[in-house]
Design a protein around this motif. Sequence first.
Motif, mmCIF file in Angstrom:
data_model
loop_
_atom_site.group_PDB
_atom_site.id
_atom_site.type_symbol
_atom_site.label_atom_id
_atom_site.label_comp_id
_atom_site.label_asym_id
_atom_site.label_seq_id
_atom_site.Cartn_x
_atom_site.Cartn_y
_atom_site.Cartn_z
ATOM 1 N N ARG A 290 0.842 -1.193 0.000
ATOM 2 C CA ARG A 290 0.000 0.000 0.000
ATOM 3 C C ARG A 290 0.877 1.241 0.000
ATOM 4 N NH1 ARG A 290 -4.166 2.097 4.692
ATOM 5 N NH2 ARG A 290 -5.183 3.714 3.459
ATOM 6 N N TYR A 291 0.559 2.182 -0.892
ATOM 7 C CA TYR A 291 1.345 3.410 -0.994
ATOM 8 C C TYR A 291 0.414 4.607 -0.804
ATOM 9 C CZ TYR A 291 5.357 6.236 -2.300
ATOM 10 O OH TYR A 291 6.412 7.109 -2.264
ATOM 11 N N THR A 292 0.757 5.501 0.141
ATOM 12 C CA THR A 292 -0.025 6.707 0.406
ATOM 13 C C THR A 292 0.918 7.908 0.434
ATOM 14 O OG1 THR A 292 0.216 6.580 2.817
ATOM 15 C CG2 THR A 292 -1.593 5.316 1.825
ATOM 16 N N GLU A 293 0.351 9.088 0.725
ATOM 17 C CA GLU A 293 1.198 10.276 0.832
ATOM 18 C C GLU A 293 2.173 10.154 2.002
ATOM 19 O OE1 GLU A 293 -2.543 11.170 3.182
ATOM 20 O OE2 GLU A 293 -2.026 10.214 1.277
ATOM 21 N N LYS A 294 1.818 9.361 3.023
ATOM 22 C CA LYS A 294 2.729 9.153 4.152
ATOM 23 C C LYS A 294 3.930 8.293 3.746
ATOM 24 C CE LYS A 294 0.470 11.560 7.191
ATOM 25 N NZ LYS A 294 0.025 11.026 8.476
ATOM 26 N N SER A 295 3.789 7.518 2.683
ATOM 27 C CA SER A 295 4.936 6.771 2.153
ATOM 28 C C SER A 295 5.943 7.733 1.532
ATOM 29 C CB SER A 295 4.463 5.740 1.120
ATOM 30 O OG SER A 295 3.468 4.895 1.651
ATOM 31 N N ASP A 296 5.441 8.768 0.854
ATOM 32 C CA ASP A 296 6.327 9.816 0.340
ATOM 33 C C ASP A 296 7.046 10.524 1.486
ATOM 34 O OD1 ASP A 296 5.944 9.491 -2.360
ATOM 35 O OD2 ASP A 296 4.412 11.036 -2.559
ATOM 36 N N ILE A 297 6.340 10.728 2.599
ATOM 37 C CA ILE A 297 6.945 11.400 3.763
ATOM 38 C C ILE A 297 8.086 10.559 4.329
ATOM 39 C CG2 ILE A 297 6.525 12.208 6.115
ATOM 40 C CD1 ILE A 297 5.345 13.974 3.916
ATOM 41 N N PHE A 298 7.921 9.245 4.353
ATOM 42 C CA PHE A 298 8.999 8.370 4.815
ATOM 43 C C PHE A 298 10.231 8.561 3.932
ATOM 44 C CE2 PHE A 298 11.514 4.538 4.975
ATOM 45 C CZ PHE A 298 11.482 4.151 6.308
ATOM 46 N N SER A 299 10.027 8.585 2.617
ATOM 47 C CA SER A 299 11.152 8.777 1.698
ATOM 48 C C SER A 299 11.819 10.129 1.929
ATOM 49 C CB SER A 299 10.665 8.673 0.246
ATOM 50 O OG SER A 299 10.060 7.417 0.008
ATOM 51 N N PHE A 300 11.010 11.153 2.207
ATOM 52 C CA PHE A 300 11.583 12.467 2.517
ATOM 53 C C PHE A 300 12.412 12.399 3.795
ATOM 54 C CE2 PHE A 300 11.249 16.315 5.127
ATOM 55 C CZ PHE A 300 11.985 17.186 4.334
ATOM 56 N N GLY A 301 11.931 11.636 4.779
ATOM 57 C CA GLY A 301 12.686 11.492 6.025
ATOM 58 C C GLY A 301 14.059 10.894 5.790
ATOM 59 N N VAL A 302 14.152 9.938 4.862
ATOM 60 C CA VAL A 302 15.453 9.347 4.540
ATOM 61 C C VAL A 302 16.353 10.396 3.884
ATOM 62 C CG1 VAL A 302 16.652 7.508 3.299
ATOM 63 C CG2 VAL A 302 14.390 7.069 4.255
ATOM 64 N N ILE A 303 15.782 11.198 2.957
ATOM 65 C CA ILE A 303 16.569 12.246 2.299
ATOM 66 C C ILE A 303 17.068 13.259 3.329
ATOM 67 C CG2 ILE A 303 16.400 14.228 0.740
ATOM 68 C CD1 ILE A 303 14.660 12.550 -1.072
ATOM 69 N N LEU A 304 16.217 13.649 4.270
ATOM 70 C CA LEU A 304 16.641 14.578 5.325
ATOM 71 C C LEU A 304 17.747 13.951 6.168
ATOM 72 C CD1 LEU A 304 16.280 17.255 6.784
ATOM 73 C CD2 LEU A 304 14.395 16.229 8.097
#
Length: 392
Positions: A290-304
């Motif tokens: 399952r992919y949601t906008e919170k999955s994008d947030i996780f990826s952003f957390g890794v980039i940060l």
Amino acid sequence: MEKCLNRKTLTQILLVLFWYCTFHTAKCQETMTEHLFSESPSPSRVPEFKNNWRRIILSILFGCLTGFFVAILFACLIRVFILYMNRTPILKGPVVFSPKIAPRTLQLALSNENHLLGSSPNGKYYRTVLDNGLTIAVKRLEPFETGSPEAQSKSVKRRIQQELEILASVRHRNLMSLRAYVRESDRFSLVYDYVPTGSLEDVMDRVRSNQLQLSWEIRHRIAVGVIKGLDYLHCNCNPRILHYNLKPSNVMLDAEFEPRLADCGLAHLMPNLGRMTSGYTAPECFQNCRYTEKSDIFSFGVILGVLLTGRDPSDPFFGEASVGGSLGRWLRHLQQAGEAKEALDKNLLGEEVEEDEMLMAVRIAVVCLSDLPADRPSSDELVPMLTQLHSF
């Protein structure tokens, strides 16, 4: 105008059908009334008189219902025909969204040898110069296997074309705009503005090899730009757009290190296009797909986390059991132990004020990397958190 005419024609047809059914029913009633009142029924014919009335009423009801259902069926057929006629045609050749690019010039440039910038399992990246001197970046995606059902399916190609047109309409300073695309038998060539600085992945590789110094001010600007671009996709686009493949190689940097997100939605768009690498993928994507906008947030957390630590999440260091197995778990462990400063890139340590900002950013990254999607903040919450980081 065409749709309005179609609706008007459909309304007229329904009115004619309704008038016909009403007129036919009224005629039947008039005829039966004349027949009934032409002679007074005798007492012996009362049961037959009642039966005739029942037959008349049932006939009228049956006629009305039949006419009603025929009218609905006819209207549905008309609607299907209109939708079929108005469906999006499959376009051939270059589809251009920028006045700076001429279709014929683009077609000629793509047929020539171009400078290879990089490659992936699903395609290659090129730099090419048009006749007017404009430098563009071309991403050639090969999502279909030759002869596969997807490659031959017109519905799949039509859906991809519609989605690409939606992506081409997206305009934001932190997003790479699609300038044109070319559909071929088994691949798509996507045209973007050329960004000479390269991707965040390229820049961080140079930082790790001591070829480039990247201050906290610039890293902070990159993080803010990434989350602003993500927030625009999540909150300002209709329909909402999820990135699906957010990682440093898809964050392009201009000469001022202003980030632009690339490949927005492409992993969802292309049937066989490979998804993001495990280091940037949210755990729910592996658990229940399952992919949601919170999955994008996780990826952003890794980039940060990458910007703060300077480390690549695929570094063997994170595979050690004592570290926790991932960048996110390592940061969480240090945060809970009160040793978050140990996670920071040594090249960033300096002034006390900046260290306080970076330690607060570590806390934000840890929250973004929560295992449960509900525990992660949304993009519109992260924008003020990061833009006002210096005020904490």
